[in-house]
Write an enzyme that holds these catalytic residues in place. Structure first.
Site, PDB file in Angstrom:
ATOM      1  CG  LEU A 338     -37.894   6.190  11.792  1.00 12.77           C
ATOM      2  CD1 LEU A 338     -37.013   7.188  11.048  1.00 12.77           C
ATOM      3  CD2 LEU A 338     -37.456   4.783  11.481  1.00 12.77           C
ATOM      4  N   GLY A 340     -39.459   6.056  18.817  1.00 14.21           N
ATOM      5  CA  GLY A 340     -38.882   4.910  19.527  1.00 14.21           C
ATOM      6  C   GLY A 340     -38.251   3.902  18.586  1.00 14.21           C
ATOM      7  CD  GLU A 363      -7.962   6.982   7.120  1.00 23.65           C
ATOM      8  OE1 GLU A 363      -7.476   7.745   6.282  1.00 23.65           O
ATOM      9  OE2 GLU A 363      -8.389   5.839   6.860  1.00 23.65           O
TER      10      GLU A 363
HETATM   11  C1  LIG Z   1     -12.145   1.940  15.084  1.00 25.51           C
HETATM   12  C2  LIG Z   1     -10.807   2.588  14.901  1.00 25.51           C
HETATM   13  C3  LIG Z   1     -10.011   2.215  13.830  1.00 25.51           C
HETATM   14  C4  LIG Z   1      -8.741   2.777  13.673  1.00 25.51           C
HETATM   15  N1  LIG Z   1      -7.936   2.355  12.636  1.00 25.51           N
HETATM   16  C5  LIG Z   1      -6.635   2.759  12.605  1.00 25.51           C
HETATM   17  C6  LIG Z   1      -5.713   2.184  11.663  1.00 25.51           C
HETATM   18  O1  LIG Z   1      -6.078   1.350  10.818  1.00 25.51           O
HETATM   19  N2  LIG Z   1      -4.419   2.567  11.718  1.00 25.51           N
HETATM   20  C7  LIG Z   1      -3.955   3.487  12.620  1.00 25.51           C
HETATM   21  O2  LIG Z   1      -2.760   3.775  12.616  1.00 25.51           O
HETATM   22  N3  LIG Z   1      -4.804   4.063  13.526  1.00 25.51           N
HETATM   23  C8  LIG Z   1      -6.126   3.720  13.542  1.00 25.51           C
HETATM   24  N4  LIG Z   1      -6.989   4.266  14.459  1.00 25.51           N
HETATM   25  C9  LIG Z   1      -6.491   5.263  15.403  1.00 25.51           C
HETATM   26  C10 LIG Z   1      -7.064   6.661  15.177  1.00 25.51           C
HETATM   27  O3  LIG Z   1      -6.521   7.226  14.012  1.00 25.51           O
HETATM   28  C11 LIG Z   1      -6.789   7.471  16.455  1.00 25.51           C
HETATM   29  O4  LIG Z   1      -7.648   6.963  17.463  1.00 25.51           O
HETATM   30  C12 LIG Z   1      -7.017   8.948  16.267  1.00 25.51           C
HETATM   31  O5  LIG Z   1      -6.054   9.507  15.403  1.00 25.51           O
HETATM   32  C13 LIG Z   1      -6.963   9.705  17.610  1.00 25.51           C
HETATM   33  O6  LIG Z   1      -5.835   9.352  18.352  1.00 25.51           O
HETATM   34  P1  LIG Z   1      -6.004   8.909  19.882  1.00 25.51           P
HETATM   35  O7  LIG Z   1      -7.073   7.873  19.966  1.00 25.51           O
HETATM   36  O8  LIG Z   1      -4.668   8.581  20.407  1.00 25.51           O
HETATM   37  O9  LIG Z   1      -6.568  10.201  20.617  1.00 25.51           O
HETATM   38  P2  LIG Z   1      -5.705  11.456  21.100  1.00 25.51           P
HETATM   39  O10 LIG Z   1      -4.759  11.877  20.060  1.00 25.51           O
HETATM   40  O11 LIG Z   1      -5.155  11.147  22.451  1.00 25.51           O
HETATM   41  O12 LIG Z   1      -6.822  12.558  21.242  1.00 25.51           O
HETATM   42  C14 LIG Z   1      -7.720  12.618  22.338  1.00 25.51           C
HETATM   43  C15 LIG Z   1      -8.556  13.887  22.173  1.00 25.51           C
HETATM   44  O13 LIG Z   1      -7.707  15.047  22.195  1.00 25.51           O
HETATM   45  C16 LIG Z   1      -7.921  15.825  21.029  1.00 25.51           C
HETATM   46  N5  LIG Z   1      -6.654  16.411  20.614  1.00 25.51           N
HETATM   47  C17 LIG Z   1      -5.469  15.778  20.442  1.00 25.51           C
HETATM   48  N6  LIG Z   1      -4.536  16.654  20.058  1.00 25.51           N
HETATM   49  C18 LIG Z   1      -5.133  17.853  19.979  1.00 25.51           C
HETATM   50  C19 LIG Z   1      -4.698  19.164  19.654  1.00 25.51           C
HETATM   51  N7  LIG Z   1      -3.425  19.408  19.306  1.00 25.51           N
HETATM   52  N8  LIG Z   1      -5.598  20.179  19.683  1.00 25.51           N
HETATM   53  C20 LIG Z   1      -6.879  19.938  20.029  1.00 25.51           C
HETATM   54  N9  LIG Z   1      -7.351  18.736  20.362  1.00 25.51           N
HETATM   55  C21 LIG Z   1      -6.501  17.701  20.332  1.00 25.51           C
HETATM   56  C22 LIG Z   1      -8.446  14.838  19.989  1.00 25.51           C
HETATM   57  O14 LIG Z   1      -9.204  15.518  19.003  1.00 25.51           O
HETATM   58  C23 LIG Z   1      -9.299  13.932  20.841  1.00 25.51           C
HETATM   59  O15 LIG Z   1     -10.562  14.505  21.028  1.00 25.51           O
HETATM   60  C24 LIG Z   1      -8.286   3.763  14.593  1.00 25.51           C
HETATM   61  C25 LIG Z   1      -9.111   4.143  15.667  1.00 25.51           C
HETATM   62  C26 LIG Z   1     -10.334   3.567  15.831  1.00 25.51           C
HETATM   63  C27 LIG Z   1     -11.172   3.969  17.023  1.00 25.51           C
END
Ligand SMILES: Cc1cc2nc3c(=O)[nH]c(=O)nc-3n(C[C@H](O)[C@H](O)[C@H](O)COP(=O)(O)OP(=O)(O)OC[C@H]3O[C@@H](n4cnc5c(N)ncnc54)[C@H](O)[C@@H]3O)c2cc1C
Length: 382
Positions: A338, A340, A363
């Site tokens: 689309l 801009g 998740e």
């Molecule tokens: C809008 C939103 C809604 C949410 N809702 C819920 C909810 O209702 N309930 C709930 O419990 N949680 C919820 N979450 C949390 C969400 O499930 C987590 O943010 C997600 O699982 C990632 O965990 P973290 O943010 O701690 O990132 P981290 O686990 O710290 O990961 C950071 C980065 O490292 C990478 N990484 C981590 N471990 C590894 C590995 N072993 N190998 C390779 N790469 C890795 C990840 O892929 C990511 O890129 C929500 C998050 C958001 C943003």
């Protein structure tokens, strides 16, 4: 192999699309702009019988199969991704967990109000230092007379502050790691339970996402879900249905993006030409449509396996990994088609592109899905 939906599945799909298109789509941009929690949409989902739809009728559900439910998440997310996730968390992550792991007394007490929409559910696992590595949770549950006392902080909790019931995972025996985690059903209003302010987010902006703070929260024994110290299994099993739901959300978002892009490129520009006549534009549409179909097939296979009670950890992770990736890629391409107008704040392509991103994170991030798939694949060769 029969790829057709059953009559009942088609009925669910048609009815969910009708509700989504008439009631959710027209308000989605306003919810995105104001960030106001769409309580109205949740009430409509209740009135139309979608809450707890996979649960038995005796608890207020509709005995729907998992593919029918998946079609509904897809339809609602197509119209409003925020509503899609509120619905998904309430059904997959909360109500189904209570059904699958609750005693009969707990099912009778908690499920009918969840199905009627009188109570909204949430799932509280993630902590500041326990996201992908969920077993590292530091929230504690100490045994006291008649129950447990919970202390800790959960972060990023969908429906936070809006929900009435929270499935809180806490370490009941820190020495036992993931084998010492218990799941508790904690009601809003319990002394010591409070919420942070709603997080400002890139997408799904009206789905309240907050910290959930637990300070000496007393939870009686009859609010322990499942067996003491076996909550981690509940958390992981519950994510099976949850990840199907997020893959469905991604498919719904991408469908909305393709619909909008195809219509837009068929419209004539001021010189009387249609972008759709250009072969390079057609190429993008062909690729988006193909990836959308592939994602949908992976999704429906995962939902079907789950409905049969067949272990499908790998297939579910494949569906979420692929659907979220093509949703991210396809919504970006659709916005680019689309020019801009696709970059304008508040435009539909721009919102869908922003909404798609979260499907790669919650998740279980895409990296986590890759680990799950790789583990299963390697296991097949050992
Ligand atoms: C809008 C939103 C809604 C949410 N809702 C819920 C909810 O209702 N309930 C709930 O419990 N949680 C919820 N979450 C949390 C969400 O499930 C987590 O943010 C997600 O699982 C990632 O965990 P973290 O943010 O701690 O990132 P981290 O686990 O710290 O990961 C950071 C980065 O490292 C990478 N990484 C981590 N471990 C590894 C590995 N072993 N190998 C390779 N790469 C890795 C990840 O892929 C990511 O890129 C929500 C998050 C958001 C943003």
């Amino acid at each position: 192999m029969d790829f057709r939906l059953s009559e009942q599945q088609q009925e669910y799909q048609t009815a969910a699309r009708a509700l989504a298109r008439t009631e959710f789509a027209p308000h989605a941009a306003a919810y995105d702009r104001t960030h106001a929690f769409p309580r109205r949409n949740f009430d409509l989902l209740a009135q139309h019988g979608y809450l707890g739809m996979t649960l038995p009728e005796r608890y207020g559900g509709r005995d729907a199969d998992y593919l029918s439910y998946t079609l509904c998440v897809e339809a609602f997310s197509e119209a409003c991704a925020t509503t899609g996730v509120i619905f998904e968390v309430h059904n997959s992550l909360h109500s189904e967990a209570v059904y699958n792991h609750g005693t009969d007394e707990q099912r009778q007490r908690f499920l009918p109000p969840l199905c009627r929409g009188e109570r909204l559910g949430a799932y509280a696992l993630t902590e500041p230092n326990a996201g992908s590595d969920a077993a590292a949770i530091a929230t504690t549950a100490a045994r006291v007379e008649g129950g447990w006392r919970l202390n800790g902080r959960k972060v990023f909790i969908t429906n936070g502050g809006e929900a009435d019931e929270y499935l809180v995972y806490a370490s009941s025996d820190p020495d036992r790691g993931s084998r010492g985690i218990t799941c508790f059903i904690v009601a809003k209003g319990t002394p010591g339970l409070s919420f942070g302010p709603p997080l400002e987010k890139l997408g799904i902006r009206a789905s309240a996402t907050t910290d959930v703070i637990l300070e000496d929260v007393f939870v009686p024994d009859d609010r322990v879900l499942g067996t003491v110290h076996e909550g981690y299994k509940i958390a992981l099993q519950t994510l099976h249905g949850g990840r199907i739901g997020i893959a469905a959300q991604a498919v719904g978002i991408l469908q909305a993006s393709l619909d909008h892009a195809a219509r837009a490129v068929l419209a004539q520009d001021s010189s009387g030409q249609k972008p759709a006549d250009r072969q390079l534009v057609q190429r993008h549409l062909a690729e988006i449509a193909t990836e959308l179909d592939a994602a949908r097939l992976l999704l429906y296979r995962a939902a079907w396996l789950h409905a049969q009670g067949i272990r499908a950890t790998k297939e579910i992770s494949m569906a979420k990994l692929f659907a979220s990736r093509v949703a991210m890629d396809g919504t970006l391409r659709a916005a680019e088609l689309l020019g801009g107008r696709g970059y304008e704040s508040g435009s539909l392509p721009e919102r869908l592109w922003r909404d798609a991103k979260i499907t790669e994170i919650y998740e279980g991030t895409s990296e986590v899905q890759r680990l799950v798939v790789a583990r299963a694949v390697l296991g097949e060769y050992q």
